[in-house]
Design a protein around this motif. Structure first.
Motif, PDB file in Angstrom:
ATOM      1  N   GLY A 311       0.247  24.496  69.799  1.00  0.00           N
ATOM      2  CA  GLY A 311       1.223  23.791  70.616  1.00  0.00           C
ATOM      3  C   GLY A 311       2.299  23.031  69.865  1.00  0.00           C
ATOM      4  O   GLY A 311       3.287  22.623  70.461  1.00  0.00           O
ATOM      5  N   LYS A 312       2.106  22.836  68.537  1.00  0.00           N
ATOM      6  CA  LYS A 312       3.087  22.077  67.777  1.00  0.00           C
ATOM      7  C   LYS A 312       3.479  22.848  66.517  1.00  0.00           C
ATOM      8  O   LYS A 312       2.635  23.130  65.660  1.00  0.00           O
ATOM      9  CB  LYS A 312       2.533  20.704  67.391  1.00  0.00           C
ATOM     10  CG  LYS A 312       2.287  19.792  68.598  1.00  0.00           C
ATOM     11  CD  LYS A 312       1.800  18.416  68.154  1.00  0.00           C
ATOM     12  CE  LYS A 312       1.586  17.502  69.356  1.00  0.00           C
ATOM     13  NZ  LYS A 312       1.110  16.156  68.936  1.00  0.00           N
ATOM     14  N   ILE A 313       4.766  23.181  66.423  1.00  0.00           N
ATOM     15  CA  ILE A 313       5.270  23.935  65.285  1.00  0.00           C
ATOM     16  C   ILE A 313       5.008  23.191  63.978  1.00  0.00           C
ATOM     17  O   ILE A 313       4.537  23.775  62.999  1.00  0.00           O
ATOM     18  CB  ILE A 313       6.786  24.201  65.430  1.00  0.00           C
ATOM     19  CG1 ILE A 313       7.064  25.075  66.663  1.00  0.00           C
ATOM     20  CG2 ILE A 313       7.338  24.860  64.171  1.00  0.00           C
ATOM     21  CD1 ILE A 313       6.579  26.475  66.568  1.00  0.00           C
ATOM     22  N   GLU A 314       5.318  21.902  63.943  1.00  0.00           N
ATOM     23  CA  GLU A 314       5.167  21.139  62.706  1.00  0.00           C
ATOM     24  C   GLU A 314       3.716  21.096  62.243  1.00  0.00           C
ATOM     25  O   GLU A 314       3.435  21.146  61.053  1.00  0.00           O
ATOM     26  CB  GLU A 314       5.719  19.718  62.895  1.00  0.00           C
ATOM     27  CG  GLU A 314       7.228  19.629  62.812  1.00  0.00           C
ATOM     28  CD  GLU A 314       7.773  20.144  61.480  1.00  0.00           C
ATOM     29  OE1 GLU A 314       7.195  19.800  60.429  1.00  0.00           O
ATOM     30  OE2 GLU A 314       8.757  20.899  61.491  1.00  0.00           O
ATOM     31  N   GLN A 315       2.797  21.002  63.176  1.00  0.00           N
ATOM     32  CA  GLN A 315       1.379  20.967  62.827  1.00  0.00           C
ATOM     33  C   GLN A 315       0.946  22.306  62.228  1.00  0.00           C
ATOM     34  O   GLN A 315       0.219  22.351  61.224  1.00  0.00           O
ATOM     35  CB  GLN A 315       0.548  20.651  64.064  1.00  0.00           C
ATOM     36  CG  GLN A 315      -0.940  20.504  63.792  1.00  0.00           C
ATOM     37  CD  GLN A 315      -1.719  20.173  65.057  1.00  0.00           C
ATOM     38  OE1 GLN A 315      -1.354  20.587  66.158  1.00  0.00           O
ATOM     39  NE2 GLN A 315      -2.791  19.418  64.905  1.00  0.00           N
ATOM     40  N   THR A 316       1.381  23.391  62.839  1.00  0.00           N
ATOM     41  CA  THR A 316       1.040  24.718  62.329  1.00  0.00           C
ATOM     42  C   THR A 316       1.675  24.951  60.963  1.00  0.00           C
ATOM     43  O   THR A 316       1.035  25.479  60.044  1.00  0.00           O
ATOM     44  CB  THR A 316       1.512  25.803  63.315  1.00  0.00           C
ATOM     45  OG1 THR A 316       1.005  25.509  64.618  1.00  0.00           O
ATOM     46  CG2 THR A 316       1.026  27.176  62.893  1.00  0.00           C
ATOM     47  N   LYS A 317       2.925  24.532  60.832  1.00  0.00           N
ATOM     48  CA  LYS A 317       3.612  24.670  59.547  1.00  0.00           C
ATOM     49  C   LYS A 317       2.895  23.884  58.449  1.00  0.00           C
ATOM     50  O   LYS A 317       2.663  24.399  57.348  1.00  0.00           O
ATOM     51  CB  LYS A 317       5.057  24.183  59.682  1.00  0.00           C
ATOM     52  CG  LYS A 317       5.848  24.186  58.390  1.00  0.00           C
ATOM     53  CD  LYS A 317       7.210  23.552  58.588  1.00  0.00           C
ATOM     54  CE  LYS A 317       7.957  23.402  57.272  1.00  0.00           C
ATOM     55  NZ  LYS A 317       9.254  22.695  57.447  1.00  0.00           N
ATOM     56  N   ALA A 318       2.532  22.659  58.743  1.00  0.00           N
ATOM     57  CA  ALA A 318       1.886  21.810  57.735  1.00  0.00           C
ATOM     58  C   ALA A 318       0.521  22.359  57.331  1.00  0.00           C
ATOM     59  O   ALA A 318       0.123  22.281  56.167  1.00  0.00           O
ATOM     60  CB  ALA A 318       1.749  20.390  58.270  1.00  0.00           C
ATOM     61  N   GLY A 319      -0.210  22.912  58.275  1.00  0.00           N
ATOM     62  CA  GLY A 319      -1.555  23.388  57.983  1.00  0.00           C
ATOM     63  C   GLY A 319      -1.614  24.741  57.328  1.00  0.00           C
ATOM     64  O   GLY A 319      -2.512  25.012  56.529  1.00  0.00           O
ATOM     65  N   PHE A 320      -0.640  25.604  57.655  1.00  0.00           N
ATOM     66  CA  PHE A 320      -0.780  27.002  57.263  1.00  0.00           C
ATOM     67  C   PHE A 320       0.405  27.617  56.535  1.00  0.00           C
ATOM     68  O   PHE A 320       0.333  28.770  56.133  1.00  0.00           O
ATOM     69  CB  PHE A 320      -1.064  27.853  58.513  1.00  0.00           C
ATOM     70  CG  PHE A 320      -2.193  27.355  59.359  1.00  0.00           C
ATOM     71  CD1 PHE A 320      -3.436  27.118  58.805  1.00  0.00           C
ATOM     72  CD2 PHE A 320      -2.016  27.118  60.705  1.00  0.00           C
ATOM     73  CE1 PHE A 320      -4.489  26.660  59.586  1.00  0.00           C
ATOM     74  CE2 PHE A 320      -3.062  26.665  61.492  1.00  0.00           C
ATOM     75  CZ  PHE A 320      -4.302  26.433  60.932  1.00  0.00           C
ATOM     76  N   HIS A 321       1.510  26.894  56.409  1.00  0.00           N
ATOM     77  CA  HIS A 321       2.731  27.555  55.937  1.00  0.00           C
ATOM     78  C   HIS A 321       3.429  26.813  54.806  1.00  0.00           C
ATOM     79  O   HIS A 321       4.656  26.687  54.799  1.00  0.00           O
ATOM     80  CB  HIS A 321       3.692  27.758  57.117  1.00  0.00           C
ATOM     81  CG  HIS A 321       3.203  28.751  58.117  1.00  0.00           C
ATOM     82  ND1 HIS A 321       3.481  30.104  58.042  1.00  0.00           N
ATOM     83  CD2 HIS A 321       2.396  28.598  59.197  1.00  0.00           C
ATOM     84  CE1 HIS A 321       2.892  30.729  59.044  1.00  0.00           C
ATOM     85  NE2 HIS A 321       2.221  29.836  59.759  1.00  0.00           N
ATOM     86  N   GLN A 322       2.666  26.382  53.831  1.00  0.00           N
ATOM     87  CA  GLN A 322       3.253  25.745  52.658  1.00  0.00           C
ATOM     88  C   GLN A 322       3.441  26.805  51.567  1.00  0.00           C
ATOM     89  O   GLN A 322       2.739  26.837  50.566  1.00  0.00           O
ATOM     90  CB  GLN A 322       2.356  24.602  52.187  1.00  0.00           C
ATOM     91  CG  GLN A 322       2.127  23.533  53.240  1.00  0.00           C
ATOM     92  CD  GLN A 322       3.427  22.902  53.728  1.00  0.00           C
ATOM     93  OE1 GLN A 322       4.249  22.450  52.927  1.00  0.00           O
ATOM     94  NE2 GLN A 322       3.619  22.878  55.035  1.00  0.00           N
ATOM     95  N   HIS A 323       4.422  27.681  51.791  1.00  0.00           N
ATOM     96  CA  HIS A 323       4.639  28.794  50.871  1.00  0.00           C
ATOM     97  C   HIS A 323       6.033  29.368  51.090  1.00  0.00           C
ATOM     98  O   HIS A 323       6.828  28.807  51.853  1.00  0.00           O
ATOM     99  CB  HIS A 323       3.572  29.883  51.087  1.00  0.00           C
ATOM    100  CG  HIS A 323       3.445  30.299  52.519  1.00  0.00           C
ATOM    101  ND1 HIS A 323       2.332  30.034  53.258  1.00  0.00           N
ATOM    102  CD2 HIS A 323       4.301  30.932  53.363  1.00  0.00           C
ATOM    103  CE1 HIS A 323       2.504  30.496  54.499  1.00  0.00           C
ATOM    104  NE2 HIS A 323       3.689  31.043  54.571  1.00  0.00           N
TER     105      HIS A 323
END
Length: 349
Positions: A311-323
């Motif tokens: 439900g939250k883009i920033e949360q998904t980005k922070a958890g899974f998309h540091q690349h």
């Protein structure tokens, strides 16, 4: 490896979490510089697949692999086939061949922070690359795909060491585990020459690591390269080419492509693959800079949502998309992921 896995599991239990709830560090696919003198495995011809129950599983695995659309609406949720990324029916070196992948599992993956069997690795492909639903553990689909992968690996090893005869038959339970384990049955002449570590790092595994570009990769330059070299197969709009309503050449973005959780959405992974394998039939035609630029352009387009999105883009980005990727960023003044397409949609009629 197993000791590490169980220590992680113990920590999870003490926290009241399961391994599937852990953040995904989204480690990229293994890549090493290409060795011009490498000797690649050469699996046997498909015509030599034996008759009988085991051979039927191998043949079914091959058929599912090259025509994954027969699983659409059951396990596959886009218009891709496994062979689109694992080329030449999973047999091509430096295109993430199945024979190398099979011998590399079980293995620890940051993707879900645990040791994955080979069947679990395949399940991940269905969830992310195929934007679909993972087949049930032990299902006929996973057995067949594992049998095909095993047959490629073992026949290739037997050919390398001039061993004659049929590939040894394994039970379904053994097939699903993969080849990276001490008890994996190998002919003595092979095990005497290749230790377990060597078997997990067979030459040609994954996509060769590409040098960094001289200039920062550019979506704008990538657009020009795409139009010059890619649109003939994938369409100006990136939606591929259909023949008789069947996808003949795969879409690279949009609702029918891989989702934001697939490894290929990483710019570096896509660049590695593109440089080595594209354009189809005349690979290694682009410069290193071109490969990075066009990978950036392709992966700066919207695609299906990351299945771990809650439900939250920033949360998904922070958890899974540091690349090296564009999820949760605004490369062209549009927040990618905000208008992502659905996961596991039904095929359009």
């Amino acid at each position: 490896m197993k000791l590490y896995y169980f220590s992680v599991a113990g920590v999870l239990l003490s926290m009241g979490l399961s391994a599937t709830e852990l953040p995904d560090r989204q480690a990229q696919l293994p890549s090493v510089p290409k060795d011009a003198n490498a000797q690649y495995l050469t699996p046997s011809a498909l015509s030599t697949i034996p008759k009988g129950e085991f051979g039927d599983k191998v043949t079914k695995g091959y058929q599912l692999f090259v025509n994954s659309q027969q699983m659409r609406n059951q396990y596959v949720g886009n218009e891709l086939n496994c062979v689109n990324c694992h080329m030449n029916a999973g047999n091509k070196a430096n295109a993430s061949p199945l024979w190398a992948a099979y011998m590399a599992y079980p293995a620890y993956r940051k993707k879900n922070d645990k040791v994955n069997s080979y069947q679990e690795r395949i399940q991940g492909c269905f969830t992310y690359s195929m934007n679909g639903k993972a087949p049930e553990s032990g299902s006929d689909v996973l057995v067949a795909l594992s049998a095909y992968s095993y047959w490629l690996a073992m026949s290739g090893l037997m050919n390398q060491f001039n061993l004659t005869g049929d590939v040894p038959v394994l039970s379904d339970a053994e097939l699903l585990k993969g080849g990276n384990r001490p008890e994996f049955p190998l002919p003595e002449v092979i095990s005497a020459k290749l230790d377990q570590k060597a078997l997990t790092m067979l030459p040609g595994r994954g996509f060769p690591k590409l040098d960094k570009p001289e200039k920062p990769y550019s979506i704008e330059r990538g657009n020009s390269i795409y139009l010059a070299h890619c649109q003939a197969c994938h369409g100006q709009d990136g939606q591929g080419v259909k023949m008789a309503k069947v996808s003949a050449l795969p879409p690279l973005w949009g609702p029918q492509s891989y989702n934001w959780g697939a490894g290929m959405h990483r710019v570096n992974t896509a660049a590695n693959f593109i440089y080595e394998n594209m354009p189809l039939g005349k690979s290694i035609q682009l410069s290193v800079q071109d490969a990075w630029d066009v990978a950036a352009y392709i992966n700066a387009q919207e695609r299906p949502q990351d299945p771990r999105f809650k439900g939250k883009i920033e949360q998904t980005k922070a958890g899974f998309h540091q690349h090296d990727g564009y999820y949760g960023k605004k490369p062209q003044n549009v927040l990618l992921g905000e208008k992502a397409y659905p996961n596991f949609p039904e095929a359009s009629q």
